[in-house]
Design a protein around this motif. Sequence first.
Motif, short mmCIF file in Angstrom:
data_model
loop_
_atom_site.label_atom_id
_atom_site.label_comp_id
_atom_site.label_asym_id
_atom_site.label_seq_id
_atom_site.Cartn_x
_atom_site.Cartn_y
_atom_site.Cartn_z
N PRO A 1 0.83 -1.22 0.00
CA PRO A 1 0.00 0.00 0.00
C PRO A 1 0.86 1.27 0.00
CG PRO A 1 0.05 -0.98 2.19
CD PRO A 1 0.84 -1.89 1.31
N ARG A 2 1.31 1.72 -1.18
CA ARG A 2 2.26 2.84 -1.25
C ARG A 2 1.71 4.11 -0.59
NH1 ARG A 2 4.34 6.82 -5.28
NH2 ARG A 2 6.59 6.90 -5.09
N HIS A 3 0.36 4.25 -0.57
CA HIS A 3 -0.21 5.47 0.02
C HIS A 3 0.10 5.59 1.51
CE1 HIS A 3 -3.37 2.43 0.61
NE2 HIS A 3 -3.80 3.16 1.61
N LEU A 4 0.40 4.46 2.16
CA LEU A 4 0.73 4.51 3.59
C LEU A 4 2.20 4.86 3.85
CD1 LEU A 4 -1.33 1.46 4.90
CD2 LEU A 4 -1.99 3.87 4.81
N PHE A 5 2.99 4.88 2.78
CA PHE A 5 4.42 5.17 2.90
C PHE A 5 4.74 6.64 2.57
CE2 PHE A 5 4.07 0.65 2.62
CZ PHE A 5 5.13 0.15 3.36
N VAL A 6 3.71 7.42 2.22
CA VAL A 6 3.91 8.84 1.91
C VAL A 6 3.16 9.68 2.96
CG1 VAL A 6 4.14 8.35 -0.55
CG2 VAL A 6 1.93 9.07 0.34
N GLU A 7 3.44 10.98 2.98
CA GLU A 7 2.73 11.84 3.93
C GLU A 7 1.25 11.88 3.59
OE1 GLU A 7 4.91 15.48 3.55
OE2 GLU A 7 6.39 14.86 5.04
N ALA A 8 0.41 12.03 4.64
CA ALA A 8 -1.05 11.98 4.45
C ALA A 8 -1.51 12.94 3.35
CB ALA A 8 -1.74 12.30 5.76
N ALA A 9 -0.92 14.12 3.29
CA ALA A 9 -1.34 15.12 2.31
C ALA A 9 -1.00 14.71 0.87
CB ALA A 9 -0.69 16.46 2.64
#
Length: 212
Positions: free
Chosen positions: A32-40
């Motif tokens: 889940p790449r979205h969990l490895f970047v900042e929330a924004a």
Amino acid sequence: MYERQRKEMVEKYVVAKGITDEKVIAAMRKVPRHLFVEAAMRHQAYLDKSLPIGFGQTISHPTTVACMSQLLELSGNERILEIGTGSGYQAAVLAEMGVKVYSLERIADLARRTQRLFDELGYYTIGTRIGDGTLGWTAHAPYDRIIVTAASPDIPEGLLKQLADKGRMIIPVGEKTEQKLMIITRDTEEYHILEDYTRKFVPLIGKEGWTL
Ligand code: SAH
């Protein structure tokens, strides 16, 4: 969440770019790449972009991660040393491919945050440590593979020593502005070097890297 976008990312960028290693493709469909970047930045997580992760560092492009993972030529039971844990995304992709990862990060707060994420997501086959990766991690050496995810002025001697015989190392080498990915293979005391495409990575800072 983001399952459709993740599958699309793999098709549109990774497969389209010529990645054929099925293990790499399957792993990238899962992590889940979205969990490895900042929330924004989550809405941009499945584009072929490098994104800020804080501390002046970035998560690499998905196609760069795919390419480096493929260049490692993994069968699934190797032990890998990664220099530059960063967001943890590259390590997670490798862990999904079934290998054991030892990952080093020099920025302590970033390393701790990423270790928490690994715990939350259940990536128990990734071992992390805070420290200067240019010197490697002697306790678990030699490694079947070494992957350096920051750009080095040259190939750190210590890392070559920690590469197992018949092992393979991938490292971007060159100027701070632009580097070439080098693929190094070890044949007892002989090292063979192959050059891949020009890339742009953040600098590797350390004793055998760039000075801060
Ligand atoms: N593999 C990461 C890429 C992060 S960018 C990912 O998937 O997100 C490269 C990382 O290397 C940065 O976090 C930076 O702090 C780290 N780094 C730079 N020099 C280092 C060194 N000498 N030892 C360990 N980590 C280093």
